[in-house]
Design a protein around this motif. Sequence first.
Motif, PDB file in Angstrom:
ATOM      1  N   PRO A 181       0.819  -1.206   0.000  1.00  0.00           N
ATOM      2  CA  PRO A 181       0.000   0.000   0.000  1.00  0.00           C
ATOM      3  C   PRO A 181       0.856   1.261   0.000  1.00  0.00           C
ATOM      4  N   GLY A 182       0.586   2.161  -0.959  1.00  0.00           N
ATOM      5  CA  GLY A 182       1.267   3.445  -1.012  1.00  0.00           C
ATOM      6  C   GLY A 182       0.605   4.423  -0.060  1.00  0.00           C
ATOM      7  N   GLU A 183       1.142   5.638  -0.002  1.00  0.00           N
ATOM      8  CA  GLU A 183       0.580   6.629   0.929  1.00  0.00           C
ATOM      9  C   GLU A 183      -0.836   7.044   0.551  1.00  0.00           C
ATOM     10  N   ASP A 184      -1.216   6.859  -0.727  1.00  0.00           N
ATOM     11  CA  ASP A 184      -2.570   7.195  -1.168  1.00  0.00           C
ATOM     12  C   ASP A 184      -3.487   5.979  -1.239  1.00  0.00           C
ATOM     13  N   ALA A 185      -3.038   4.840  -0.712  1.00  0.00           N
ATOM     14  CA  ALA A 185      -3.826   3.605  -0.798  1.00  0.00           C
ATOM     15  C   ALA A 185      -5.179   3.762  -0.106  1.00  0.00           C
ATOM     16  N   ARG A 186      -6.151   3.101  -0.673  1.00  0.00           N
ATOM     17  CA  ARG A 186      -7.516   3.104  -0.164  1.00  0.00           C
ATOM     18  C   ARG A 186      -8.063   1.683  -0.295  1.00  0.00           C
ATOM     19  N   VAL A 187      -9.278   1.532   0.144  1.00  0.00           N
ATOM     20  CA  VAL A 187     -10.008   0.289  -0.030  1.00  0.00           C
ATOM     21  C   VAL A 187     -11.266   0.617  -0.814  1.00  0.00           C
ATOM     22  N   ALA A 188     -11.470  -0.129  -1.907  1.00  0.00           N
ATOM     23  CA  ALA A 188     -12.697   0.004  -2.693  1.00  0.00           C
ATOM     24  C   ALA A 188     -13.630  -1.116  -2.265  1.00  0.00           C
ATOM     25  N   VAL A 189     -14.777  -0.743  -1.720  1.00  0.00           N
ATOM     26  CA  VAL A 189     -15.768  -1.720  -1.287  1.00  0.00           C
ATOM     27  C   VAL A 189     -16.754  -1.912  -2.437  1.00  0.00           C
ATOM     28  N   PHE A 190     -16.816  -3.133  -2.941  1.00  0.00           N
ATOM     29  CA  PHE A 190     -17.685  -3.464  -4.060  1.00  0.00           C
ATOM     30  C   PHE A 190     -18.961  -4.135  -3.574  1.00  0.00           C
ATOM     31  N   LEU A 202      -7.888  -3.701  -2.459  1.00  0.00           N
ATOM     32  CA  LEU A 202      -6.905  -2.672  -2.144  1.00  0.00           C
ATOM     33  C   LEU A 202      -6.641  -1.880  -3.415  1.00  0.00           C
ATOM     34  N   VAL A 203      -6.755  -0.555  -3.340  1.00  0.00           N
ATOM     35  CA  VAL A 203      -6.480   0.299  -4.496  1.00  0.00           C
ATOM     36  C   VAL A 203      -5.437   1.339  -4.106  1.00  0.00           C
ATOM     37  N   GLN A 204      -4.842   1.985  -5.108  1.00  0.00           N
ATOM     38  CA  GLN A 204      -3.708   2.864  -4.843  1.00  0.00           C
ATOM     39  C   GLN A 204      -4.033   4.339  -5.057  1.00  0.00           C
ATOM     40  N   GLY A 205      -5.194   4.766  -4.626  1.00  0.00           N
ATOM     41  CA  GLY A 205      -5.535   6.173  -4.734  1.00  0.00           C
ATOM     42  C   GLY A 205      -7.023   6.371  -4.918  1.00  0.00           C
TER      43      GLY A 205
END
Length: 162
Positions: free
Chosen positions: A80-89, A104-107
């Motif tokens: 995970p980068g500093e802008d990582a987020r979680v996309a809930v589908f 896991l997504v990167q922004g």
Amino acid sequence: MNTPQPTETADVREVSSLLIPVRDQLLLVPNVSVAEIVPIGEIETVPGAPDWYLGDYRWRDLTIPLASFETLNGSSRPVPGEDARVAVFNTTGVSDHIHFLALLVQGLPRLARVTQEELQVRDDQEVGPCELMHVSWAGEDAVIPDVPGIEQRVLEYLKTRV
């Protein structure tokens, strides 16, 4: 008295979508597929889980599976980068047992209004196990993920944990 006539439906001209960054590529998904994009929060790792299964994620008082799109498609596990987020589908109905899954997504995603005329299938890219197709939209390359396929992989794994 008028006889009812069949209802004609208009062709869908535009699909409200999201371009979601993952490592080295963008995912293109309809807005309705995503419940929420949230900062990385509490992730409980699961001993013995496959490499693509990042853990159990706490979201809105629920525990949902968190997976790595990249690892599901044969790449190494992302950091995970500093802008990582979680996309809930939202799940697609493959099973009644899970209603959401997370990647896991990167922004942050960008909005995209996708029309059929702007979308072109790219046959020059190999399609991964959890990818439906590679596309080009408005000059950007993206991947349309196989969300039902991801959901099925998650379900198969969760059945082994019981």
